[in-house]
Design a protein around this motif. Sequence first.
Motif, mmCIF file in Angstrom:
data_model
loop_
_atom_site.group_PDB
_atom_site.id
_atom_site.type_symbol
_atom_site.label_atom_id
_atom_site.label_comp_id
_atom_site.label_asym_id
_atom_site.label_seq_id
_atom_site.Cartn_x
_atom_site.Cartn_y
_atom_site.Cartn_z
ATOM 1 N N ASN A 17 43.442 -64.817 -33.197
ATOM 2 C CA ASN A 17 43.238 -64.281 -31.847
ATOM 3 C C ASN A 17 41.895 -64.789 -31.308
ATOM 4 O OD1 ASN A 17 43.084 -62.899 -29.456
ATOM 5 N ND2 ASN A 17 43.413 -60.860 -30.337
ATOM 6 N N PRO A 18 41.888 -65.968 -30.676
ATOM 7 C CA PRO A 18 40.636 -66.584 -30.228
ATOM 8 C C PRO A 18 39.861 -65.745 -29.204
ATOM 9 C CG PRO A 18 42.441 -68.170 -30.190
ATOM 10 C CD PRO A 18 43.057 -66.822 -30.410
ATOM 11 N N THR A 19 40.519 -64.760 -28.584
ATOM 12 C CA THR A 19 39.794 -63.936 -27.611
ATOM 13 C C THR A 19 38.841 -62.956 -28.289
ATOM 14 O OG1 THR A 19 41.547 -62.253 -27.544
ATOM 15 C CG2 THR A 19 41.687 -64.089 -25.971
ATOM 16 N N ILE A 20 39.022 -62.743 -29.609
ATOM 17 C CA ILE A 20 38.097 -61.892 -30.365
ATOM 18 C C ILE A 20 36.977 -62.776 -30.900
ATOM 19 C CG2 ILE A 20 37.814 -60.354 -32.336
ATOM 20 C CD1 ILE A 20 40.723 -59.546 -32.038
ATOM 21 N N ILE A 21 35.781 -62.601 -30.330
ATOM 22 C CA ILE A 21 34.633 -63.436 -30.679
ATOM 23 C C ILE A 21 33.506 -62.526 -31.135
ATOM 24 C CG2 ILE A 21 33.084 -65.255 -29.881
ATOM 25 C CD1 ILE A 21 35.048 -65.633 -27.497
ATOM 26 N N HIS A 22 33.027 -62.745 -32.316
ATOM 27 C CA HIS A 22 31.952 -61.908 -32.844
ATOM 28 C C HIS A 22 30.604 -62.506 -32.447
ATOM 29 C CE1 HIS A 22 34.589 -59.290 -35.137
ATOM 30 N NE2 HIS A 22 35.284 -60.372 -35.464
ATOM 31 N N GLN A 23 29.848 -61.763 -31.663
ATOM 32 C CA GLN A 23 28.530 -62.219 -31.241
ATOM 33 C C GLN A 23 27.614 -62.256 -32.458
ATOM 34 O OE1 GLN A 23 26.886 -61.005 -27.328
ATOM 35 N NE2 GLN A 23 25.282 -60.003 -28.519
ATOM 36 N N PRO A 24 26.867 -63.350 -32.669
ATOM 37 C CA PRO A 24 25.960 -63.426 -33.828
ATOM 38 C C PRO A 24 24.988 -62.251 -33.839
ATOM 39 C CG PRO A 24 26.149 -65.555 -32.748
ATOM 40 C CD PRO A 24 26.840 -64.573 -31.863
ATOM 41 N N GLN A 25 24.772 -61.675 -34.994
ATOM 42 C CA GLN A 25 23.910 -60.508 -35.087
ATOM 43 C C GLN A 25 22.492 -60.811 -34.634
ATOM 44 O OE1 GLN A 25 25.044 -57.482 -35.697
ATOM 45 N NE2 GLN A 25 23.008 -56.644 -35.266
ATOM 46 N N ALA A 26 22.018 -62.030 -34.913
ATOM 47 C CA ALA A 26 20.669 -62.406 -34.476
ATOM 48 C C ALA A 26 20.571 -62.386 -32.954
ATOM 49 C CB ALA A 26 20.299 -63.782 -35.017
ATOM 50 N N LEU A 27 21.618 -62.877 -32.283
ATOM 51 C CA LEU A 27 21.629 -62.878 -30.819
ATOM 52 C C LEU A 27 21.744 -61.452 -30.285
ATOM 53 C CD1 LEU A 27 21.708 -64.354 -28.124
ATOM 54 C CD2 LEU A 27 24.181 -64.684 -28.432
ATOM 55 N N THR A 28 22.532 -60.626 -30.941
ATOM 56 C CA THR A 28 22.665 -59.224 -30.539
ATOM 57 C C THR A 28 21.321 -58.512 -30.617
ATOM 58 O OG1 THR A 28 24.969 -59.146 -31.289
ATOM 59 C CG2 THR A 28 23.830 -57.046 -31.060
ATOM 60 N N ALA A 29 20.587 -58.747 -31.710
ATOM 61 C CA ALA A 29 19.270 -58.125 -31.872
ATOM 62 C C ALA A 29 18.280 -58.664 -30.847
ATOM 63 C CB ALA A 29 18.756 -58.369 -33.288
ATOM 64 N N PHE A 30 18.357 -59.965 -30.571
ATOM 65 C CA PHE A 30 17.450 -60.569 -29.583
ATOM 66 C C PHE A 30 17.717 -60.000 -28.190
ATOM 67 C CE2 PHE A 30 16.325 -63.755 -26.431
ATOM 68 C CZ PHE A 30 15.021 -64.064 -26.801
ATOM 69 N N ASN A 31 18.982 -59.836 -27.842
ATOM 70 C CA ASN A 31 19.331 -59.266 -26.530
ATOM 71 C C ASN A 31 18.707 -57.892 -26.341
ATOM 72 O OD1 ASN A 31 20.785 -61.352 -25.473
ATOM 73 N ND2 ASN A 31 22.791 -60.419 -25.759
ATOM 74 N N LYS A 32 18.738 -57.083 -27.393
ATOM 75 C CA LYS A 32 18.158 -55.749 -27.296
ATOM 76 C C LYS A 32 16.655 -55.829 -27.025
ATOM 77 C CE LYS A 32 16.946 -51.692 -30.009
ATOM 78 N NZ LYS A 32 16.839 -51.134 -31.363
ATOM 79 N N LYS A 33 15.948 -56.700 -27.748
ATOM 80 C CA LYS A 33 14.511 -56.876 -27.529
ATOM 81 C C LYS A 33 14.225 -57.301 -26.088
ATOM 82 C CE LYS A 33 13.804 -58.605 -32.260
ATOM 83 N NZ LYS A 33 13.409 -59.806 -33.054
ATOM 84 N N LEU A 34 15.003 -58.275 -25.610
ATOM 85 C CA LEU A 34 14.768 -58.801 -24.268
ATOM 86 C C LEU A 34 15.087 -57.760 -23.201
ATOM 87 C CD1 LEU A 34 13.833 -61.478 -22.983
ATOM 88 C CD2 LEU A 34 16.247 -62.059 -22.682
ATOM 89 N N PHE A 35 16.146 -56.998 -23.421
ATOM 90 C CA PHE A 35 16.513 -55.929 -22.487
ATOM 91 C C PHE A 35 15.396 -54.894 -22.397
ATOM 92 C CE2 PHE A 35 18.645 -51.742 -21.855
ATOM 93 C CZ PHE A 35 19.089 -51.943 -20.554
ATOM 94 N N TYR A 36 14.840 -54.514 -23.533
ATOM 95 C CA TYR A 36 13.743 -53.543 -23.531
ATOM 96 C C TYR A 36 12.510 -54.113 -22.829
ATOM 97 C CZ TYR A 36 15.945 -50.094 -26.634
ATOM 98 O OH TYR A 36 16.752 -49.119 -27.162
ATOM 99 N N PHE A 37 12.195 -55.384 -23.095
ATOM 100 C CA PHE A 37 11.046 -56.013 -22.429
ATOM 101 C C PHE A 37 11.241 -56.030 -20.919
ATOM 102 C CE2 PHE A 37 9.004 -59.797 -20.629
ATOM 103 C CZ PHE A 37 7.680 -59.562 -20.977
ATOM 104 N N LEU A 38 12.437 -56.392 -20.491
ATOM 105 C CA LEU A 38 12.738 -56.435 -19.057
ATOM 106 C C LEU A 38 12.586 -55.054 -18.422
ATOM 107 C CD1 LEU A 38 15.825 -58.198 -17.447
ATOM 108 C CD2 LEU A 38 15.135 -55.924 -16.746
ATOM 109 N N MET A 39 13.211 -54.072 -19.002
ATOM 110 C CA MET A 39 13.214 -52.741 -18.396
ATOM 111 C C MET A 39 11.838 -52.077 -18.467
ATOM 112 S SD MET A 39 16.227 -52.472 -17.138
ATOM 113 C CE MET A 39 16.370 -50.731 -16.697
ATOM 114 N N ASP A 40 11.089 -52.305 -19.538
ATOM 115 C CA ASP A 40 9.750 -51.728 -19.656
ATOM 116 C C ASP A 40 8.801 -52.287 -18.598
ATOM 117 O OD1 ASP A 40 10.123 -49.947 -21.738
ATOM 118 O OD2 ASP A 40 9.504 -51.350 -23.296
#
Length: 647
Positions: A288-311
Amino acid sequence: MKKPLHVLSFTCLLVGLTACSSGVSSSLASSESSLSSSETSLTTSSSSSVDPYKGRIKSAELNVLDLIGAPYRSDDPEYYEDTKTPEEYYRKDKLKMYYLDNIDDSIYYIDVESFGKLLESELSEGYAASSENHDSVSSWTVKKGEEVAFRITMDAKEETLSLDGELDSDFLKSTRNGITGENARAQIVNEYMPGHENITKIYPFGQYGFDVFQVDGKYQYPFALLSLALSLTVERGFVFNTPKMELVEFGSQNQLETGLLAMPDGDTVAPKFYISNCHSEAYGEKDNPTIIHQPQALTAFNKKLFYFLMDNFYGMASQKGIRSMSNYFEGFELSANFLSDDSETRFNAYGRAIDMLNDMHSGVSPSHNYGESGFSDYHYEQGFQKDRMELNWYLAAERAAAYKRYNEEHGTKVKVKDMLYSNDGKYGFFSFDGFDTYNHFPEEGEPIPEKVFYSDTFNYFVRNLEEAKSKGVKRIIIDDTLNGGGYVTIMAKLLALMSKDNKSEIFLRSDDNDAILRTTTRVDANDDGKYDLADCYGNDFKFYILTSNYSFSCGNAFPFYAKRYNLATIIGGRSGGGECCVFEYTMPSGMHIRYSSPYHVGYYDEEADKYYGDEHGGIPDIGVAKNGFCQPYDVDALGAYIDAEEA
C-alpha cells in the motif's frame, strides 16, 4: 490578513496523480559522499571532547526546482500554455548541502554564505548582497545603496539568530516575475515612526536542540531554520523532494497547490502531488504505497522547528497571556503525539495545538508527502470559527434572497459586487467579501475583460462609485458583513478612494522590537498618471459600512480605519477582530502552517506615543439588530432605518 508578495497584507486540486520515474536509489548513491572527520568539528553546544558528528556528516548535491516564475492562477494567460517538466524548472547550478546519517530524513544543513548565494540570482534591481564570516558569526546582508533591506546573522557560540532590515521588503523578485495587481495604480510610501525604528531582532535557538556543526571552517545550520527567518520578510518557501534529490523553491503556496508540471506520460500534476507521488514510490509500503512512514528524525526535527516558530513568531501569545508557546503545548501533553509514527495521530496533535488557540488566522494543512491526507483546517473546528461559519451561512442565504428579490422587483440581473439602488434614488448599495487583486492585466490600450472588474476589488469599487456618481446618488452603503479579509495593500487603496484628500495611512507594529511602520497610500483611479483629488470620492458621497461578527481580519480593519479617519459611518453588528498579518511556512516534511504573525495592523497616536489595535472588533455607530430590524440587505429598508436613526 495575508502577507503579500512584497507589500504587506492580511487574511486569513483538481489534477490527477502520476508516478515518478524509477531509479531513485541509484540517483541517491551517485550524489552523496562522506566527509572525513578532519573536516568536521564539534557542535557549539557540546562540551564533550568526543566529536558527536565524526563519520556522520555527508554531502549531497540537489537540483533546485525553481517555481518562482511558474504560473498558478487560471486567469494567467500562460497557465495552460507554458506547462514545463520539473527538469525544465531546474536552475543551472546544483546546490551542495549536508545531512547527518541518513539522507532519507530530509534534514539538510547549509552555511549562511551558501544560503545567500542560493537567493542572489533573484535579487530585485538595485539590490546587492554580501556575506561575512568572523569566528562563530556568519551573516548575509542585502542592501539598496547604503540601506539594509535584509540581514540574517547566525552566531554558533551564542546560539542566536538575528534579523535586521525592513519589516517588509521587495529585495527578492516576486512570483510570476513581478506581475502583481496589489500595488497597481497606487503611490505607496513607507516610513518608521520616531522612537520606533526597526532595530535588530535576536532569537535564541539553543534550547531547541538543533544540530550545528562545521565543515571546512564554516558552520552548517538547518536549512529550514534559515528559510523560516527569510519567510518573515519576503514570501519565499522551500520543500525537499529527497527521492528525486530536489529542493523545490516557490514564492506562493499556490504554486505548490495549483501550478502544473508536465509528466513523462503526458499528464499534468500539481507540484505538491508530484512531490508526494515521488515519496510514495520511494518510501511507501510495498502492498500500500499510500502508507508512508515519516522518518523519526524528521518527525523530531519538525517538533523542534514548530516550537521555535511558535515561541518566537506567534503574534497572539501575549494577548492570550502565554509566555512560552512550547511550554503551553507541553502542558496539554501533546508532545508524545507530535512524535507519533502514525500520520493521523501526529497531524491531529498539530491540529489540536492550533485549535486550542481559537485563532482564525492560524491553521495547519497536512503533509501529503507522508500520508497526512484527508484533513483540512476545518477538521478542527475552533469555537470562534464554528460560530462565524454558522453566521456566514445564515447571512449568505439572507443576502442571496435579498438580491433575488431586488432582481425580480426591478427586472435586473445584478450580482453581488454590483450596485443596488433605493427606490428614492438616495442610496447605493454593494457587497464585497474580500480584498482581492487581478494580477494579469491586458496590455495598455487593450480592453479590460469584465472578469477583471469582478476579480479586482479596487477596480469594481471605482466602477461602482463612478456608476453611482453618474446617477446622482449621494449615499453609499458598502456591505462588509461577509468579508473575511485579504491584502492590506488593497484595503489601503480603498481607504484612499473614500477619503477627501486621496490619502490613507495604516500602521504596522512589530512585537519583536516595537518598530512601527507607517504606510501612506494615494491612488490613481482615473489612470491619468496623477495622484490628486480627482481620484477620490470622499467629497462626492457619504459612506456607510455594514459590518457583522464575520467581518474579520482586513474585513475588520477596513471599518476600524474608516471610523478612525471619519471616512464612513459604521452600521450593523460588532466586527469580528483579527489584527495580525498572516504568515505562512512549509515545514521540511511538507506540512504547511499558517499563523498570526508578530506584526499588528492598527493606529499609532504619535502625540500620545500609543498604539491601538482592534483584535476584538469594533462597535458600530448604528446597530441594525436593535428595535427588531432584520433586513440588512434590503437597500430601501436599510436606507429608511439609517434616515430614522440619523434624524
